[in-house]
Structure formats: structure tokens, C-alpha cells
Scaffold this motif. Structure first.
Motif, PDB file in Angstrom:
ATOM      1  N   ILE A 131     -17.926  -3.799 -66.152  1.00  0.00           N
ATOM      2  CA  ILE A 131     -18.282  -4.859 -65.211  1.00  0.00           C
ATOM      3  C   ILE A 131     -18.237  -6.202 -65.931  1.00  0.00           C
ATOM      4  O   ILE A 131     -18.913  -6.403 -66.944  1.00  0.00           O
ATOM      5  CB  ILE A 131     -19.676  -4.608 -64.607  1.00  0.00           C
ATOM      6  N   ILE A 132     -17.434  -7.103 -65.411  1.00  0.00           N
ATOM      7  CA  ILE A 132     -17.291  -8.431 -66.008  1.00  0.00           C
ATOM      8  C   ILE A 132     -18.365  -9.374 -65.477  1.00  0.00           C
ATOM      9  O   ILE A 132     -19.001 -10.111 -66.228  1.00  0.00           O
ATOM     10  CB  ILE A 132     -15.885  -8.994 -65.717  1.00  0.00           C
ATOM     11  N   THR A 133     -18.566  -9.342 -64.169  1.00  0.00           N
ATOM     12  CA  THR A 133     -19.623 -10.160 -63.573  1.00  0.00           C
ATOM     13  C   THR A 133     -20.095  -9.529 -62.275  1.00  0.00           C
ATOM     14  O   THR A 133     -19.319  -8.889 -61.563  1.00  0.00           O
ATOM     15  CB  THR A 133     -19.137 -11.602 -63.300  1.00  0.00           C
ATOM     16  N   LEU A 134     -21.379  -9.689 -62.006  1.00  0.00           N
ATOM     17  CA  LEU A 134     -21.975  -9.295 -60.731  1.00  0.00           C
ATOM     18  C   LEU A 134     -22.838 -10.472 -60.311  1.00  0.00           C
ATOM     19  O   LEU A 134     -23.938 -10.668 -60.829  1.00  0.00           O
ATOM     20  CB  LEU A 134     -22.802  -8.019 -60.877  1.00  0.00           C
ATOM     21  N   GLN A 135     -22.333 -11.263 -59.390  1.00  0.00           N
ATOM     22  CA  GLN A 135     -22.919 -12.572 -59.103  1.00  0.00           C
ATOM     23  C   GLN A 135     -23.340 -12.692 -57.645  1.00  0.00           C
ATOM     24  O   GLN A 135     -22.622 -12.270 -56.739  1.00  0.00           O
ATOM     25  CB  GLN A 135     -21.898 -13.665 -59.433  1.00  0.00           C
ATOM     26  N   GLN A 155     -32.100 -13.866 -44.121  1.00  0.00           N
ATOM     27  CA  GLN A 155     -31.493 -14.279 -45.378  1.00  0.00           C
ATOM     28  C   GLN A 155     -30.246 -13.460 -45.649  1.00  0.00           C
ATOM     29  O   GLN A 155     -30.236 -12.240 -45.514  1.00  0.00           O
ATOM     30  CB  GLN A 155     -32.484 -14.099 -46.523  1.00  0.00           C
ATOM     31  N   SER A 156     -29.190 -14.146 -46.014  1.00  0.00           N
ATOM     32  CA  SER A 156     -27.942 -13.475 -46.350  1.00  0.00           C
ATOM     33  C   SER A 156     -27.963 -13.044 -47.811  1.00  0.00           C
ATOM     34  O   SER A 156     -28.297 -13.826 -48.698  1.00  0.00           O
ATOM     35  CB  SER A 156     -26.756 -14.415 -46.109  1.00  0.00           C
ATOM     36  N   LEU A 157     -27.621 -11.775 -48.043  1.00  0.00           N
ATOM     37  CA  LEU A 157     -27.476 -11.255 -49.399  1.00  0.00           C
ATOM     38  C   LEU A 157     -26.003 -10.934 -49.607  1.00  0.00           C
ATOM     39  O   LEU A 157     -25.479  -9.982 -49.040  1.00  0.00           O
ATOM     40  CB  LEU A 157     -28.316  -9.988 -49.590  1.00  0.00           C
ATOM     41  N   LYS A 158     -25.330 -11.732 -50.406  1.00  0.00           N
ATOM     42  CA  LYS A 158     -23.902 -11.534 -50.649  1.00  0.00           C
ATOM     43  C   LYS A 158     -23.651 -11.531 -52.155  1.00  0.00           C
ATOM     44  O   LYS A 158     -24.066 -12.447 -52.861  1.00  0.00           O
ATOM     45  CB  LYS A 158     -23.076 -12.636 -49.987  1.00  0.00           C
ATOM     46  N   TYR A 159     -22.976 -10.469 -52.615  1.00  0.00           N
ATOM     47  CA  TYR A 159     -22.701 -10.335 -54.047  1.00  0.00           C
ATOM     48  C   TYR A 159     -21.209 -10.155 -54.290  1.00  0.00           C
ATOM     49  O   TYR A 159     -20.505  -9.500 -53.514  1.00  0.00           O
ATOM     50  CB  TYR A 159     -23.459  -9.145 -54.637  1.00  0.00           C
ATOM     51  N   PHE A 160     -20.770 -10.747 -55.381  1.00  0.00           N
ATOM     52  CA  PHE A 160     -19.382 -10.625 -55.835  1.00  0.00           C
ATOM     53  C   PHE A 160     -19.363  -9.869 -57.153  1.00  0.00           C
ATOM     54  O   PHE A 160     -20.170 -10.136 -58.052  1.00  0.00           O
ATOM     55  CB  PHE A 160     -18.763 -12.010 -56.033  1.00  0.00           C
ATOM     56  N   CYS A 161     -18.444  -8.910 -57.262  1.00  0.00           N
ATOM     57  CA  CYS A 161     -18.305  -8.146 -58.502  1.00  0.00           C
ATOM     58  C   CYS A 161     -16.863  -8.223 -58.991  1.00  0.00           C
ATOM     59  O   CYS A 161     -15.919  -8.076 -58.206  1.00  0.00           O
ATOM     60  CB  CYS A 161     -18.697  -6.681 -58.287  1.00  0.00           C
ATOM     61  N   ALA A 162     -16.708  -8.466 -60.273  1.00  0.00           N
ATOM     62  CA  ALA A 162     -15.407  -8.383 -60.935  1.00  0.00           C
ATOM     63  C   ALA A 162     -15.543  -7.390 -62.083  1.00  0.00           C
ATOM     64  O   ALA A 162     -16.499  -7.457 -62.865  1.00  0.00           O
ATOM     65  CB  ALA A 162     -14.967  -9.746 -61.457  1.00  0.00           C
ATOM     66  N   LEU A 163     -14.614  -6.461 -62.153  1.00  0.00           N
ATOM     67  CA  LEU A 163     -14.655  -5.457 -63.214  1.00  0.00           C
ATOM     68  C   LEU A 163     -13.236  -5.067 -63.593  1.00  0.00           C
ATOM     69  O   LEU A 163     -12.260  -5.551 -63.009  1.00  0.00           O
ATOM     70  CB  LEU A 163     -15.471  -4.230 -62.778  1.00  0.00           C
ATOM     71  N   GLU A 164     -13.128  -4.185 -64.546  1.00  0.00           N
ATOM     72  CA  GLU A 164     -11.825  -3.644 -64.905  1.00  0.00           C
ATOM     73  C   GLU A 164     -11.954  -2.163 -65.215  1.00  0.00           C
ATOM     74  O   GLU A 164     -12.976  -1.711 -65.739  1.00  0.00           O
ATOM     75  CB  GLU A 164     -11.216  -4.392 -66.095  1.00  0.00           C
ATOM     76  N   VAL A 165     -10.931  -1.424 -64.825  1.00  0.00           N
ATOM     77  CA  VAL A 165     -10.822  -0.013 -65.176  1.00  0.00           C
ATOM     78  C   VAL A 165      -9.987   0.078 -66.444  1.00  0.00           C
ATOM     79  O   VAL A 165      -8.897  -0.496 -66.524  1.00  0.00           O
ATOM     80  CB  VAL A 165     -10.174   0.795 -64.033  1.00  0.00           C
ATOM     81  N   VAL A 166     -10.504   0.787 -67.425  1.00  0.00           N
ATOM     82  CA  VAL A 166      -9.862   0.869 -68.736  1.00  0.00           C
ATOM     83  C   VAL A 166      -9.377   2.295 -68.976  1.00  0.00           C
ATOM     84  O   VAL A 166     -10.133   3.257 -68.818  1.00  0.00           O
ATOM     85  CB  VAL A 166     -10.844   0.456 -69.854  1.00  0.00           C
ATOM     86  N   LEU A 167      -8.091   2.416 -69.344  1.00  0.00           N
ATOM     87  CA  LEU A 167      -7.515   3.702 -69.736  1.00  0.00           C
ATOM     88  C   LEU A 167      -7.176   3.611 -71.221  1.00  0.00           C
ATOM     89  O   LEU A 167      -6.088   3.166 -71.592  1.00  0.00           O
ATOM     90  CB  LEU A 167      -6.254   4.009 -68.922  1.00  0.00           C
ATOM     91  N   ALA A 208     -15.089  -3.206 -55.792  1.00  0.00           N
ATOM     92  CA  ALA A 208     -14.304  -3.703 -56.922  1.00  0.00           C
ATOM     93  C   ALA A 208     -13.625  -2.557 -57.660  1.00  0.00           C
ATOM     94  O   ALA A 208     -12.476  -2.676 -58.105  1.00  0.00           O
ATOM     95  CB  ALA A 208     -15.204  -4.493 -57.873  1.00  0.00           C
ATOM     96  N   LEU A 209     -14.321  -1.427 -57.791  1.00  0.00           N
ATOM     97  CA  LEU A 209     -13.752  -0.271 -58.477  1.00  0.00           C
ATOM     98  C   LEU A 209     -12.552   0.280 -57.708  1.00  0.00           C
ATOM     99  O   LEU A 209     -11.501   0.579 -58.292  1.00  0.00           O
ATOM    100  CB  LEU A 209     -14.825   0.804 -58.643  1.00  0.00           C
TER     101      LEU A 209
END
Length: 223
Positions: A131-135, A155-167, A208-209
Motif C-alpha cells: 500500500i502506497i497511500t490510503l488517504q 458526513q461523507s466518508l471517502k477514501y482513496f487507496c494507491a498500491l502495487e502488486v509485486v511479483l 485498488a487491488l
């Protein structure tokens, strides 16, 4: 012969088996379990669905079985057709009829199915995610009713996730991104907020996955 596999829902007649002349004795759930046990010996299954025969037909069931690999589906058809398998009478197994010039839609696998497919072909230690970021993207109020007499907001709950799958064995990294959103009602307390926040974060990671796996293709060599 090599076969290309993607992290999408299997489509096409060459990956789908039609099984019929299943006895009416066992219920559909029992049949589903028996079919899964037999056909999963030939390769990873995407789904096993059992249906009752049409009204007026001989009592019993038929099944639709989807493989990820066309080669595995072909092997299963040849090995299981006209065999008794788990019942006293033989079953019939055929590859589903091909539709000429039919374009099947492409739908991505969800994160659970992506991991299942990766574990089967790459091994549990053959891949990992980072996981690179969970914002958190928002912390604002969404008005539902603008009446001066009665108004409410959530209230709005909105999250952004950036990740990478590594082989690691292939020196390969695949990036993915996902956004998830939920709402906290005005009367919900701190516990509900914590639970919804965790749920929304988890969903963003799952999206994201799945997105990261969509960018990968696996080349499966023949046995």
C-alpha cells in the motif's frame, strides 16, 4: 501450448462446461459440492451453478461450470463425459456451444477472486501487495433536506487507496488505485463512525487491488 489468463471473469464457450442428467435425489447444494470436488481436480474453477430441469422434463438437475483455463475445461470434459462420477448413472458433459461472432463483455474479477487466481498459479508467496497511500478525501456535510422546518445532514466518508502488486520472481510491479465512499448519518455515534471508516478503507484497498491485477496477464505453459 501456452495459454494467456487475465484477471477477468471467464467468458467464452471454451471455458464453460454443461453437465446434465444429474440425479434428482441430492439437493442442489449437495450436487454443487460434489461437482466442485470432482471438477476442481482439473483446474481452478470460477463458478459452479446447479439448476433444476425444466418443468415437464425428466426430474433432475443440470449444471454450468466455468473454468479460468480453456485447457482445463477441455481436459475435464474428456475425462468426465459418460462417467458415473458421484452417482449411480453416468452424466453427460459438453463444452458449451460456441456463438459465432459473439463478443463477450469483459468484467474484472473482484479482489477475492483475483487473490484466489494469483495464489493458484503464482503460489501464496509468489506475489504481495504494497500500500502506497490510503488517504481520506472528504470530510464535508451532505445536506439531505433543505426545508427550514426540518433539515438533516450526513458526513461523507471517502477514501482513496494507491498500491502495487509485486511479483518478485518476475521483477514485476503493477500499480492500482481505488476509491470507496460511505455516509455517516447524523444520529450515528463514534462506534458506528469507526466501523464505517474501517469498512470504507477496506473497500478502497480491495478496489485498488483488483485494479492492479487487471494490468497483469499470466502465461500458463502446457503440462
Amino acid at each position: 501450448m501456452a495459454e494467456l489468463l487475465s484477471f477477468t471473469i471467464p467468458a467464452g464457450s471454451e471455458k464453460t462446461l454443461f453437465v446434465w442428467e444429474l440425479n434428482p435425489g441430492p439437493g442442489p447444494e449437495s450436487l454443487k459440492h460434489s461437482l466442485f470436488t470432482v471438477f476442481s481436480q482439473f483446474g481452478l474453477l470460477y463458478s459452479v451453478r446447479v439448476f433444476p430441469n425444466a418443468p415437464g422434463a425428466t426430474p433432475g438437475f443440470y449444471a454450468i461450470i466455468k473454468f479460468y483455463s480453456a485447457r482445463d475445461a477441455c481436459s475435464a470434459q474428456k475425462a468426465c463425459d459418460q462417467k458415473q462420477l458421484f452417482q449411480n448413472s453416468p452424466v453427460k458433459v459438453r463444452l458449451c456451444t460456441r456463438r459465432k461472432m459473439h463478443q463477450y463483455p469483459i468484467h474484472p474479477l473482484n479482489s477475492f477472486k483475483c487473490q484466489e487466481l494469483a495464489n493458484y498459479y503464482l503460489g501464496f508467496n509468489g506475489w504481495s501487495k504494497r500500500i502506497i497511500t490510503l488517504q481520506k478525501l472528504s470530510d464535508f456535510k451532505v445536506k439531505e433536506n433543505t426545508s427550514p422546518i426540518k433539515s438533516s445532514a450526513r458526513q461523507s466518508l471517502k477514501y482513496f487507496c494507491a498500491l502495487e502488486v509485486v511479483l518478485p520472481a518476475y521483477s514485476c510491479r503493477s500499480p492500482g488505485a481505488g476509491i470507496a465512499e460511505d455516509y455517516l448519518e447524523q444520529l450515528e455515534g463514534p462506534l458506528e463512525f469507526i466501523l464505517k471508516r474501517k469498512k470504507t478503507q477496506k473497500l478502497a484497498i480491495q478496489k485498488a487491488l483488483s485494479d492492479a491485477f487487471q494490468k497483469l496477464l499470466m502465461v500458463v505453459l502446457g503440462k
